[in-house]
Design a protein around this motif. Structure first.
Motif, mmCIF file in Angstrom:
data_model
loop_
_atom_site.group_PDB
_atom_site.id
_atom_site.type_symbol
_atom_site.label_atom_id
_atom_site.label_comp_id
_atom_site.label_asym_id
_atom_site.label_seq_id
_atom_site.Cartn_x
_atom_site.Cartn_y
_atom_site.Cartn_z
ATOM 1 N N PHE A 169 27.602 -6.105 91.811
ATOM 2 C CA PHE A 169 28.713 -5.699 90.933
ATOM 3 C C PHE A 169 29.984 -6.513 91.200
ATOM 4 O O PHE A 169 30.602 -7.037 90.286
ATOM 5 C CB PHE A 169 29.057 -4.219 91.153
ATOM 6 C CG PHE A 169 28.109 -3.246 90.523
ATOM 7 C CD1 PHE A 169 28.230 -2.917 89.184
ATOM 8 C CD2 PHE A 169 27.118 -2.647 91.267
ATOM 9 C CE1 PHE A 169 27.370 -2.012 88.600
ATOM 10 C CE2 PHE A 169 26.246 -1.732 90.691
ATOM 11 C CZ PHE A 169 26.369 -1.410 89.359
ATOM 12 N N CYS A 229 30.210 -7.233 87.245
ATOM 13 C CA CYS A 229 31.254 -6.520 86.479
ATOM 14 C C CYS A 229 31.953 -7.488 85.518
ATOM 15 O O CYS A 229 32.631 -8.426 85.945
ATOM 16 C CB CYS A 229 32.261 -5.924 87.462
ATOM 17 S SG CYS A 229 33.738 -5.279 86.670
ATOM 18 N N PHE A 230 31.822 -7.244 84.211
ATOM 19 C CA PHE A 230 32.423 -8.153 83.226
ATOM 20 C C PHE A 230 33.944 -8.132 83.318
ATOM 21 O O PHE A 230 34.630 -9.101 82.980
ATOM 22 C CB PHE A 230 31.972 -7.783 81.790
ATOM 23 C CG PHE A 230 32.846 -6.742 81.146
ATOM 24 C CD1 PHE A 230 34.011 -7.093 80.489
ATOM 25 C CD2 PHE A 230 32.535 -5.386 81.256
ATOM 26 C CE1 PHE A 230 34.844 -6.121 79.932
ATOM 27 C CE2 PHE A 230 33.356 -4.428 80.708
ATOM 28 C CZ PHE A 230 34.513 -4.784 80.044
ATOM 29 N N PHE A 231 34.487 -6.993 83.788
ATOM 30 C CA PHE A 231 35.944 -6.824 83.783
ATOM 31 C C PHE A 231 36.628 -7.736 84.804
ATOM 32 O O PHE A 231 37.824 -7.986 84.722
ATOM 33 C CB PHE A 231 36.278 -5.352 84.022
ATOM 34 C CG PHE A 231 37.573 -4.901 83.378
ATOM 35 C CD1 PHE A 231 37.914 -5.275 82.094
ATOM 36 C CD2 PHE A 231 38.456 -4.080 84.067
ATOM 37 C CE1 PHE A 231 39.105 -4.863 81.503
ATOM 38 C CE2 PHE A 231 39.642 -3.648 83.493
ATOM 39 C CZ PHE A 231 39.973 -4.048 82.210
ATOM 40 N N CYS A 379 34.558 4.151 84.600
ATOM 41 C CA CYS A 379 33.865 3.289 85.569
ATOM 42 C C CYS A 379 33.627 4.096 86.841
ATOM 43 O O CYS A 379 34.563 4.659 87.386
ATOM 44 C CB CYS A 379 34.718 2.071 85.899
ATOM 45 S SG CYS A 379 34.016 1.095 87.251
ATOM 46 N N TYR A 381 32.210 2.521 89.450
ATOM 47 C CA TYR A 381 31.887 1.491 90.444
ATOM 48 C C TYR A 381 33.099 0.839 91.100
ATOM 49 O O TYR A 381 32.971 -0.219 91.695
ATOM 50 C CB TYR A 381 31.025 0.408 89.785
ATOM 51 C CG TYR A 381 29.723 0.936 89.241
ATOM 52 C CD1 TYR A 381 28.789 1.529 90.087
ATOM 53 C CD2 TYR A 381 29.428 0.860 87.883
ATOM 54 C CE1 TYR A 381 27.599 2.025 89.590
ATOM 55 C CE2 TYR A 381 28.241 1.344 87.376
ATOM 56 C CZ TYR A 381 27.322 1.932 88.231
ATOM 57 O OH TYR A 381 26.136 2.424 87.739
ATOM 58 N N ILE A 383 36.789 0.943 89.749
ATOM 59 C CA ILE A 383 38.131 0.802 89.197
ATOM 60 C C ILE A 383 38.601 2.159 88.712
ATOM 61 O O ILE A 383 37.807 3.041 88.434
ATOM 62 C CB ILE A 383 38.248 -0.264 88.087
ATOM 63 C CG1 ILE A 383 37.517 0.144 86.830
ATOM 64 C CG2 ILE A 383 37.819 -1.614 88.576
ATOM 65 C CD1 ILE A 383 37.992 -0.642 85.655
ATOM 66 N N CYS A 428 27.319 -5.911 84.080
ATOM 67 C CA CYS A 428 27.575 -4.487 83.873
ATOM 68 C C CYS A 428 28.554 -4.387 82.705
ATOM 69 O O CYS A 428 29.604 -5.024 82.710
ATOM 70 C CB CYS A 428 28.195 -3.849 85.121
ATOM 71 S SG CYS A 428 28.626 -2.113 84.840
ATOM 72 N N LEU A 429 28.164 -3.601 81.698
ATOM 73 C CA LEU A 429 29.034 -3.362 80.534
ATOM 74 C C LEU A 429 29.227 -1.856 80.355
ATOM 75 O O LEU A 429 29.532 -1.382 79.261
ATOM 76 C CB LEU A 429 28.398 -3.945 79.261
ATOM 77 C CG LEU A 429 28.096 -5.445 79.242
ATOM 78 C CD1 LEU A 429 27.188 -5.806 78.077
ATOM 79 C CD2 LEU A 429 29.391 -6.252 79.151
ATOM 80 N N ALA A 430 28.988 -1.092 81.438
ATOM 81 C CA ALA A 430 28.892 0.364 81.307
ATOM 82 C C ALA A 430 30.137 1.015 80.734
ATOM 83 O O ALA A 430 30.039 1.998 80.001
ATOM 84 C CB ALA A 430 28.547 0.974 82.659
ATOM 85 N N CYS A 431 31.323 0.472 81.037
ATOM 86 C CA CYS A 431 32.518 1.120 80.496
ATOM 87 C C CYS A 431 32.699 0.817 79.000
ATOM 88 O O CYS A 431 33.541 1.420 78.346
ATOM 89 C CB CYS A 431 33.767 0.742 81.292
ATOM 90 S SG CYS A 431 33.975 -1.018 81.521
HETATM 91 S S1 SF4 Z 1 31.813 0.105 84.423
HETATM 92 FE FE1 SF4 Z 1 33.112 -1.566 83.624
HETATM 93 S S2 SF4 Z 1 34.717 -1.874 85.145
HETATM 94 FE FE2 SF4 Z 1 33.085 -0.643 86.114
HETATM 95 S S3 SF4 Z 1 31.775 -2.136 87.156
HETATM 96 FE FE3 SF4 Z 1 30.893 -1.802 85.137
HETATM 97 S S4 SF4 Z 1 31.861 -3.373 83.861
HETATM 98 FE FE4 SF4 Z 1 33.064 -3.261 85.726
#
Ligand code: SF4
Length: 464
Positions: A169, A229-231, A379, A381, A383, A428-431
């Motif tokens: 991540f 993590c894309f962010f 999120c 993970y 943030i 990860c694009l979960a948010c």
């Molecule tokens: S949920 Fe969003 S901010 Fe959290 S790790 Fe995944 S991509 Fe990153």
């Protein structure tokens, strides 16, 4: 999100503090350095920036560093709280710091911990005792239990180690010169001291660096799918950082080009200026301006002595900070149509304030573009977008958000364009899409679905 640093090889502590300053944007709650002197761990920490850490005139052979960003757990409110994010804590045989968030602490914690770092250290010390002090075995046991994101840097038996969760991540890279090994969250640290980055720590890999230059690599937990993590690319990381071989600046530039295509499809009046919200969105604004063939103007200037609004914790703090955060070039605004570019619209506080300010200063129209698609899931993970309730996109449709922030048009990045701009498939694009890559995060999501979400984030502690 936090910044972590590990240094093996003689380095003045003042230089280590300079390196830690390159990770200050990753956490502004507190900062600390830890080193070994004789047989003892010595720590020096400060609230806020690493610049405030007071250090002796020494050059230890092994150093850990951390800039802290609180998600769950305790925020550093006073000097007394500083002993929670880097250290041996109660352990004797190990010291560490980490970036990320353990989602299932409640399942395995035998007592309350202020931070994940304390929990991980306690667990690791226990598993070292049970496994003849063999670090790979202890980490293997730990990793089989933990769910979530963890990029760890630590010291064990005078050696420096790095470990990254099997999804990868959070970023972690290392580089070596003849005399120095440096592990860090971001590659700008290596650039500053002229060391080439050797590579990312692979997801699921444990690296142990010895004082004699030996490097051992252990494959601890492999996962066919990674979830970077894309962010990090959109917001967290410094533009000069390279993560998974992608330069963050280039990604942000490509995000701007994609926004230009989206803007053209809207068939609205061409703006007089494209204006970045400093600093994260500058490369995207530049690309957008070039693609639309209009000038980019830095009309919104940052009050440099304030931190990032996202990282302060309460809405009151955020509002107060947002008000004093920007200074405008007022004579460039009157009767102009302005396309503002920001990295994201998380709670809407900053976007609303900027649109109101620009209109108050005479702008005829204000369009607002975000390089990030709408974030409508929390999120788990690492943030601090902790509850869906706090996210404007989870409660409102695009048109409602446009009206709320007062913009004449709102342009969001498309998810596919985002993925293409980053150039990696395993993200990860979960948010954005609610598709959490780990089991316990999905379990938390299920448990929260039927509940009224609270404003605080303590689910990792209570949902076991
Ligand atoms: S949920 Fe969003 S901010 Fe959290 S790790 Fe995944 S991509 Fe990153």
């Amino acid at each position: 999100m936090c910044g972590v640093l590990g240094i093996l090889g003689k380095m003045p502590l003042s230089m280590a503090r300079e390196l830690l300053l390159l990770l200050a944007h990753r956490g502004q709650d507190a900062a600390g350095l830890l080193w070994i002197s004789g047989n003892e761990y010595i720590e020096a920490k400060a609230m806020g920036s690493p610049a405030f850490i007071e250090l002796p005139d020494e050059s230890p052979k092994i150093i850990l560093g951390s800039t802290r960003y609180p998600t769950i757990g305790k925020r550093v409110g006073t000097e007394k709280d500083l002993d929670i994010f880097v250290g041996p804590f109660q352990a004797e045989q190990i010291a560490l710091t980490h970036n990320g968030n353990i989602t299932n602490m409640a399942v395995y914690a035998e007592k309350d911990y202020f931070t994940d770092a304390q929990f991980i250290t306690d667990k690791l010390a226990k598993y070292l005792s049970e496994n003849n002090n063999i670090l790979p075995d202890a980490i293997r046991k730990l990793s089989s239990e933990l769910d979530g994101a963890f990029s760890i840097v630590g010291i064990h038996e005078g050696k420096l180690f790095a470990f990254r969760d099997s999804r990868g991540f959070k970023p972690l890279v290392f580089g070596r010169s003849k005399d120095l090994t440096v592990i860090a969250s971001e590659s700008t640290v290596h650039s500053m001291i002229g060391i080439d980055v050797e590579r990312d720590v692979y997801p699921g890999e444990l690296l142990i660096f010895s004082q004699d230059g030996k490097l051992e690599s252990f494959s601890i937990s492999q996962n066919a799918l990674h979830s970077h993590c894309f962010f990090e690319y959109v917001y967290f990381a410094h533009p000069a950082t390279t993560i998974e071989n992608q330069l963050v600046y280039d990604v942000r530039f490509r995000l701007g080009r994609a926004l230009a295509s989206a803007f053209k499809k809207m068939n609205i009046e061409t703006p007089d200026y494209v204006v970045p919200v400093p600093d994260t969105s500058r490369p995207a604004a530049q690309a957008l301006a070039e693609a639309l063939d209009v000038p980019m103007r830095e009309i919104i200037l940052k009050n440099r002595y304030l931190g990032r609004t996202f990282i302060v914790r309460t809405q009151e703090e955020r509002n107060a900070m947002a008000k004093s955060k920007y200074i405008y070039l007022t004579d460039k605004i009157r009767n102009k149509t302005i396309l503002v570019v920001d990295d994201s619209i998380v709670r809407g506080t900053t976007a609303k304030m900027i649109v109101k300010d620009l209109k108050g200063l005479g702008a005829s129209k204000v369009y607002f573009a975000a390089t990030c698609p709408p974030q409508d899931h929390p999120c788990y993970y690492g943030i601090d977008i902790s509850t869906g309730k706090e996210l404007i996109a989870s409660n409102s449709r695009k048109e409602e958000i446009r009206k709320y922030i007062g913009a004449d048009a709102l342009i969001y990045q498309d998810i596919n364009d985002l993925v293409n701009a980053i150039g990696l498939k395993d993200l990860c694009l979960a948010c954005l899409d609610g598709d959490y890559p780990t089991e316990h995060a999905r379990y938390i999501q299920e448990q929260l679905q039927d509940e009224e979400e609270s404003d605080s984030r303590d689910y990792e502690r209570v949902i076991g």
